[in-house]
Design an enzyme around this catalytic site. Structure first.
Site, PDB file in Angstrom:
ATOM      1  N   GLU A 131      40.916  40.074  41.120  1.00 49.04           N
ATOM      2  CA  GLU A 131      40.705  39.933  42.567  1.00 49.04           C
ATOM      3  C   GLU A 131      39.688  38.850  42.875  1.00 49.04           C
ATOM      4  O   GLU A 131      39.798  38.133  43.868  1.00 49.04           O
ATOM      5  CB  GLU A 131      40.244  41.274  43.155  1.00 49.04           C
ATOM      6  CG  GLU A 131      40.279  41.333  44.685  1.00 49.04           C
ATOM      7  CD  GLU A 131      39.033  40.795  45.368  1.00 49.04           C
ATOM      8  OE1 GLU A 131      39.073  40.558  46.576  1.00 49.04           O
ATOM      9  OE2 GLU A 131      37.993  40.595  44.689  1.00 49.04           O
ATOM     10  N   GLU A 132      38.674  38.734  42.031  1.00 48.96           N
ATOM     11  CA  GLU A 132      37.569  37.828  42.337  1.00 48.96           C
ATOM     12  C   GLU A 132      37.948  36.353  42.253  1.00 48.96           C
ATOM     13  O   GLU A 132      37.222  35.492  42.748  1.00 48.96           O
ATOM     14  CB  GLU A 132      36.384  38.095  41.387  1.00 48.96           C
ATOM     15  CG  GLU A 132      35.799  39.493  41.496  1.00 48.96           C
ATOM     16  CD  GLU A 132      35.026  39.729  42.791  1.00 48.96           C
ATOM     17  OE1 GLU A 132      34.906  38.789  43.597  1.00 48.96           O
ATOM     18  OE2 GLU A 132      34.574  40.850  42.995  1.00 48.96           O
TER      19      GLU A 132
ATOM     20  N   HIS B 176      39.932  47.116  42.722  1.00 47.39           N
ATOM     21  CA  HIS B 176      39.971  46.098  41.657  1.00 47.39           C
ATOM     22  C   HIS B 176      38.894  46.358  40.612  1.00 47.39           C
ATOM     23  O   HIS B 176      37.758  46.703  40.942  1.00 47.39           O
ATOM     24  CB  HIS B 176      39.943  44.682  42.223  1.00 47.39           C
ATOM     25  CG  HIS B 176      38.662  44.200  42.824  1.00 47.39           C
ATOM     26  ND1 HIS B 176      37.670  43.610  42.070  1.00 47.39           N
ATOM     27  CD2 HIS B 176      38.225  44.160  44.107  1.00 47.39           C
ATOM     28  CE1 HIS B 176      36.682  43.238  42.876  1.00 47.39           C
ATOM     29  NE2 HIS B 176      36.980  43.569  44.114  1.00 47.39           N
TER      30      HIS B 176
ATOM     31  N   ASP C   9      37.476  48.747  48.644  1.00 49.08           N
ATOM     32  CA  ASP C   9      36.592  47.687  48.155  1.00 49.08           C
ATOM     33  C   ASP C   9      35.239  47.876  48.830  1.00 49.08           C
ATOM     34  O   ASP C   9      35.081  48.730  49.697  1.00 49.08           O
ATOM     35  CB  ASP C   9      37.188  46.301  48.461  1.00 49.08           C
ATOM     36  CG  ASP C   9      36.723  45.234  47.471  1.00 49.08           C
ATOM     37  OD1 ASP C   9      35.648  45.402  46.863  1.00 49.08           O
ATOM     38  OD2 ASP C   9      37.435  44.221  47.323  1.00 49.08           O
TER      39      ASP C   9
ATOM     40  N   ASP D 209      30.913  46.004  42.998  1.00 51.79           N
ATOM     41  CA  ASP D 209      32.077  45.266  43.516  1.00 51.79           C
ATOM     42  C   ASP D 209      32.970  44.903  42.328  1.00 51.79           C
ATOM     43  O   ASP D 209      32.707  43.930  41.630  1.00 51.79           O
ATOM     44  CB  ASP D 209      31.641  44.016  44.274  1.00 51.79           C
ATOM     45  CG  ASP D 209      32.813  43.262  44.874  1.00 51.79           C
ATOM     46  OD1 ASP D 209      33.950  43.749  44.781  1.00 51.79           O
ATOM     47  OD2 ASP D 209      32.585  42.175  45.423  1.00 51.79           O
TER      48      ASP D 209
HETATM   49 ZN   LIG Z   1      35.696  43.330  45.778  1.00 45.73          ZN
END
Ligand SMILES: [Zn+2]
Length: 324
Positions: free
Chosen positions: A209-210, A65, A234, A177
């Site tokens: 995604e978050e 992501h 990830d 991330d």
């Molecule tokens: Zn992530």
């Protein structure tokens, strides 16, 4: 193993702001790089897709992501202070005192996060953790009208920080991330492009995604691509920091190789393939027993899915790169 040009691309990717729903700038950077060796497209959810050997079979999807956590302006007061809400999951203590980079309507706007000074707090409040609603951004504006010349409610921002090199092949960045995952899947595709096999391999930089509870961009792209196998990259938590609970989170140290997730929510077939390949090639790895992890739960498709936690974050910022 990582070329100088790929490392430079990674740092550009990490430093380009892209909170969930506002990730078009890093996504464009990713597509421009992918277009040098793959067929590239994007979809209505903002996902970026790069394909090598488009007529091959089976289809293998690699996903990371490209969004990151950030903040969004919720209100501007009469004094020109900007109040904010979270994009993604924050520990608000991390925000206190940070410099913030807001993607304003006419370009980037910089400010600092303020909170009530400890000197004027009541003694009983001093030890309390800050809530994000207690914080504001000061961009130096003198009034609401002055602030609104630069920003508006709904503008997004990120912590204003750049990637730094640390000793031992490590870097620190606010957006590891999961910009690192989007980078890794593209690097894997780049290597596949130099010697393609039978498979159609599709790398995807997925969005949202978050913040998404229904799969985010990954679900849209998986439905469209229809892979027989998917590997999701990830980050996870290293446990070589002070106070880490290894009984709960396992023993994973930075530099210890990829972390393979194993459990009810991932494919045993893909897990075994990766484990056996790593063993055959003498690549060190550790195993993480999967709980109800977010990324694979959201990555709903008929494909066999495995979440490959390839690079790990420690304090969510530091990762180790392998360079020759
Ligand atoms: Zn992530």
């Amino acid at each position: 193993m990582l070329s100088d040009s790929s490392l430079a691309f990674l740092k550009r990717l990490l430093d380009t702001p892209g909170p969930s729903g506002f990730e078009s700038a890093p996504a464009k950077l990713w597509r421009d790089e992918a277009a040098t060796f793959a067929d590239v497209s994007n979809d209505v959810a903002g996902n970026s897709i790069a394909i090598v050997n488009p007529t091959g079979s089976p289809t293998i999807m690699l996903a990371g992501h490209i969004d990151e956590i950030g903040v969004i302006i919720t209100y501007i007061d009469d004094d020109g202070c900007l109040f904010i809400g979270p994009i993604g999951g924050w520990d608000p203590q991390v925000l206190v005192g940070q410099r913030i980079r807001i993607m304003g309507k006419a370009g980037d706007v910089y400010g600092v996060i303020g909170k009530k000074p400890i000197h004027v707090m009541k003694p009983e409040d001093r030890k309390k953790a800050s809530d994000i609603s207690d914080l504001w951004i000061d961009i130096g504006a003198t009034s609401r009208e002055d602030a609104e010349r630069l920003v508006t409610v709904g503008d997004a921002g990120v912590i204003d920080s750049r990637t730094i090199d640390l000793p031992n092949g490590r870097i620190a960045s606010r957006s590891i991330d999961d910009r690192i995952g989007a980078f890794i899947v593209l690097e894997a595709l780049r290597r596949y492009s130099t010697q393609p096999g039978a498979a159609r391999v599709v790398a995807v930089a997925t969005t949202q995604e978050e913040i998404a509870y229904q799969g985010g961009g990954a679900r849209v792209s998986a439905t469209r691509i229809g892979p027989q196998m998917a590997i999701v990259v990830d980050v996870t938590h290293a446990t070589d920091y002070p106070g880490a609970d290894k009984k709960e989170h396992g023993h994973h140290k930075i530099g210890g190789g990829p972390v393979l997730t194993r459990g009810s929510i991932v494919s045993p077939v893909v897990y075994a393939l990766l484990r056996d390949t790593a063993t055959r090639l003498s690549i060190p790895f550790t195993i993480h027993a999967a709980g109800p992890g977010r990324t694979p739960m959201r990555f709903t498709s008929p494909a066999r899915v495995l979440r490959l936690r390839c690079y790990r974050s420690r304090t969510a910022t530091c990762t180790r790169l392998t360079r020759s």
